[in-house]
Design a protein around this motif. Sequence first.
Motif, PDB file in Angstrom:
ATOM      1  N   ASP A   1       0.834  -1.208   0.000  1.00  0.00           N
ATOM      2  CA  ASP A   1       0.000   0.000   0.000  1.00  0.00           C
ATOM      3  C   ASP A   1       0.865   1.253   0.000  1.00  0.00           C
ATOM      4  O   ASP A   1       0.602   2.212  -0.746  1.00  0.00           O
ATOM      5  N   VAL A   2       1.884   1.290   0.846  1.00  0.00           N
ATOM      6  CA  VAL A   2       2.750   2.464   0.921  1.00  0.00           C
ATOM      7  C   VAL A   2       3.506   2.647  -0.387  1.00  0.00           C
ATOM      8  O   VAL A   2       3.606   3.763  -0.917  1.00  0.00           O
ATOM      9  N   ALA A   3       4.033   1.569  -0.942  1.00  0.00           N
ATOM     10  CA  ALA A   3       4.776   1.672  -2.207  1.00  0.00           C
ATOM     11  C   ALA A   3       3.889   2.213  -3.319  1.00  0.00           C
ATOM     12  O   ALA A   3       4.279   3.130  -4.060  1.00  0.00           O
ATOM     13  N   LEU A   4       2.687   1.685  -3.442  1.00  0.00           N
ATOM     14  CA  LEU A   4       1.795   2.131  -4.508  1.00  0.00           C
ATOM     15  C   LEU A   4       1.386   3.586  -4.304  1.00  0.00           C
ATOM     16  O   LEU A   4       1.275   4.351  -5.278  1.00  0.00           O
ATOM     17  N   ALA A   5       1.170   3.992  -3.063  1.00  0.00           N
ATOM     18  CA  ALA A   5       0.807   5.383  -2.790  1.00  0.00           C
ATOM     19  C   ALA A   5       1.937   6.332  -3.156  1.00  0.00           C
ATOM     20  O   ALA A   5       1.703   7.459  -3.607  1.00  0.00           O
ATOM     21  N   LEU A   6       3.167   5.897  -2.980  1.00  0.00           N
ATOM     22  CA  LEU A   6       4.320   6.737  -3.276  1.00  0.00           C
ATOM     23  C   LEU A   6       4.710   6.710  -4.748  1.00  0.00           C
ATOM     24  O   LEU A   6       5.596   7.433  -5.171  1.00  0.00           O
ATOM     25  N   GLY A   7       4.081   5.860  -5.519  1.00  0.00           N
ATOM     26  CA  GLY A   7       4.467   5.732  -6.905  1.00  0.00           C
ATOM     27  C   GLY A   7       5.710   4.891  -7.118  1.00  0.00           C
ATOM     28  O   GLY A   7       6.313   4.916  -8.195  1.00  0.00           O
ATOM     29  N   LEU A   8       6.116   4.126  -6.093  1.00  0.00           N
ATOM     30  CA  LEU A   8       7.258   3.228  -6.220  1.00  0.00           C
ATOM     31  C   LEU A   8       6.829   1.924  -6.889  1.00  0.00           C
ATOM     32  O   LEU A   8       5.759   1.399  -6.586  1.00  0.00           O
ATOM     33  N   PRO A   9       7.651   1.382  -7.762  1.00  0.00           N
ATOM     34  CA  PRO A   9       7.334   0.052  -8.290  1.00  0.00           C
ATOM     35  C   PRO A   9       7.192  -0.954  -7.158  1.00  0.00           C
ATOM     36  O   PRO A   9       7.976  -0.944  -6.197  1.00  0.00           O
ATOM     37  N   ALA A  10       6.196  -1.812  -7.262  1.00  0.00           N
ATOM     38  CA  ALA A  10       5.936  -2.805  -6.219  1.00  0.00           C
ATOM     39  C   ALA A  10       5.583  -4.122  -6.886  1.00  0.00           C
ATOM     40  O   ALA A  10       5.089  -4.151  -8.017  1.00  0.00           O
ATOM     41  N   GLY A  11       5.830  -5.209  -6.182  1.00  0.00           N
ATOM     42  CA  GLY A  11       5.498  -6.512  -6.729  1.00  0.00           C
ATOM     43  C   GLY A  11       5.955  -7.618  -5.805  1.00  0.00           C
ATOM     44  O   GLY A  11       6.117  -7.418  -4.605  1.00  0.00           O
ATOM     45  N   GLY A  12       6.187  -8.784  -6.385  1.00  0.00           N
ATOM     46  CA  GLY A  12       6.605  -9.936  -5.605  1.00  0.00           C
ATOM     47  C   GLY A  12       5.810 -11.166  -5.979  1.00  0.00           C
ATOM     48  O   GLY A  12       4.963 -11.153  -6.887  1.00  0.00           O
ATOM     49  N   TRP A  13       6.082 -12.245  -5.257  1.00  0.00           N
ATOM     50  CA  TRP A  13       5.404 -13.510  -5.460  1.00  0.00           C
ATOM     51  C   TRP A  13       4.324 -13.712  -4.395  1.00  0.00           C
ATOM     52  O   TRP A  13       4.509 -13.324  -3.236  1.00  0.00           O
TER      53      TRP A  13
ATOM     54  N   ARG B   1       2.811 -11.842  -8.733  1.00  0.00           N
ATOM     55  CA  ARG B   1       2.806 -13.041  -9.577  1.00  0.00           C
ATOM     56  C   ARG B   1       2.596 -14.273  -8.690  1.00  0.00           C
ATOM     57  O   ARG B   1       3.113 -14.327  -7.564  1.00  0.00           O
ATOM     58  N   GLU B   2       1.880 -15.244  -9.217  1.00  0.00           N
ATOM     59  CA  GLU B   2       1.570 -16.449  -8.437  1.00  0.00           C
ATOM     60  C   GLU B   2       2.666 -17.506  -8.601  1.00  0.00           C
ATOM     61  O   GLU B   2       3.160 -17.741  -9.706  1.00  0.00           O
ATOM     62  N   THR B   3       3.032 -18.120  -7.497  1.00  0.00           N
ATOM     63  CA  THR B   3       3.946 -19.253  -7.545  1.00  0.00           C
ATOM     64  C   THR B   3       3.181 -20.514  -7.988  1.00  0.00           C
ATOM     65  O   THR B   3       1.948 -20.550  -7.915  1.00  0.00           O
ATOM     66  N   PRO B   4       3.884 -21.535  -8.399  1.00  0.00           N
ATOM     67  CA  PRO B   4       3.180 -22.779  -8.762  1.00  0.00           C
ATOM     68  C   PRO B   4       2.429 -23.401  -7.595  1.00  0.00           C
ATOM     69  O   PRO B   4       1.401 -24.056  -7.787  1.00  0.00           O
TER      70      PRO B   4
END
Length: 402
Positions: free
Chosen positions: A268-280, A299-302
């Motif tokens: 939430d904080v990353a998206l609010a700041l305009g920082l790229p965000a992601g992960g598995w 992204r979803e893991t197997p």
Amino acid sequence: MKILQLTDTHLFADPAARLKGVDPRARLRAVVTHACAWHPEPALVLATGDLVHDETEAGYRLLRRELDRLGAPLRALPGNHDHPGRLARVFGAGAGAPWAGGRWRVLPLDGRVAGRDGGRWHRREARRLERLLAGWPARVHLLVATHHQPLPVGSPWIDAMGLAGGRNLLGRLALDGRARALVCGHVHQPFEARLAGIRILATPAVSVQFRPRTRDPRPEPGLPGYRWLRLGPDGAVETGIERVPPGAPLLRRIVSGGQSGVDRAALDVALALGLPAGGWCPAGRRAEDGPIPARYPLRETPSADYAQRTAWNVRDSDATLILHRGPLAGGTRLTRELAERHGRPCLCIDLAAVPDPAAVRRWLTAHGVGSLNVAGPRETQSPGIGAEAAAFLRRLLLDPDA
């Protein structure tokens, strides 16, 4: 109910253009990013004039794109450095219309005079005010917005360009008895006064700052600013000015697994700041409170097993920051073990111990961290941990003095 006021952005369509040595685009983006993080989901955003210095439609489109990041209804009124027609084309015909929220009415008033730096309380606006006052319920509260200041602010150079007839406007509002405050811009400096129970609040510019109480205009290297207002159902007005520190983002990317609690706070904080965000995240976007919402770019893991996504987020990041309370347990303890196994730097911060953000910044810098995995307990394991983690991350990423 919270409202944000931004004023005197003085944008140009040309990204290389500067105003008295400052970059208006960079300052606007910094202010909006700060507001997204510290004052999310306002009920309304007010843009109170001198918005696009070169008065181009491209400039207004740029302004609209930035303000839309705040995710709130917009009201915009022209200043002496604006083209009303182009502003209306981009922001819509209702940009200067009244706004209603609960027992409050917010009224932008246009005092612009074509070809002049100063403003005027126009007869047409006076007639409009009378119609609106007559149509509103007796028990509403009124917040008025103008570009030009209706009273002198103690700087003769800008007071000569104020709102002519401003005291007549204030007198009419005082007679009506429902106005609680008037906000304005134009002066590029903070100011507050009170007249007949009405607070008059001038807000610093997003762009150039001017030294208060000077006979001649004196730009100063002040930080860009904006105002927040919290409007109570009883007519109370709380307000403050935010000053936005400059500087490049501390991190290049925030990584997290999307679980409730610390994981989701980081995203939430990353998206609010305009920082790229992601992960598995686990297959099926699994989380304890149901499928992880689609707004989180994961992204979803197997496997639907939490352990696989934990391992992959540690593996694919430069370092891991664990935010917790008390001893590590369960998946949080596993995160630390996996960081050690993969040879990744890992820092555990106990939020109950009043941590120092500056120490975390030094750790990030020492390890050259660009992509940071943020992990910690889920919300049911540690109630309130999400809000605490978000507050700490905002201080870490936005407040260099913390």
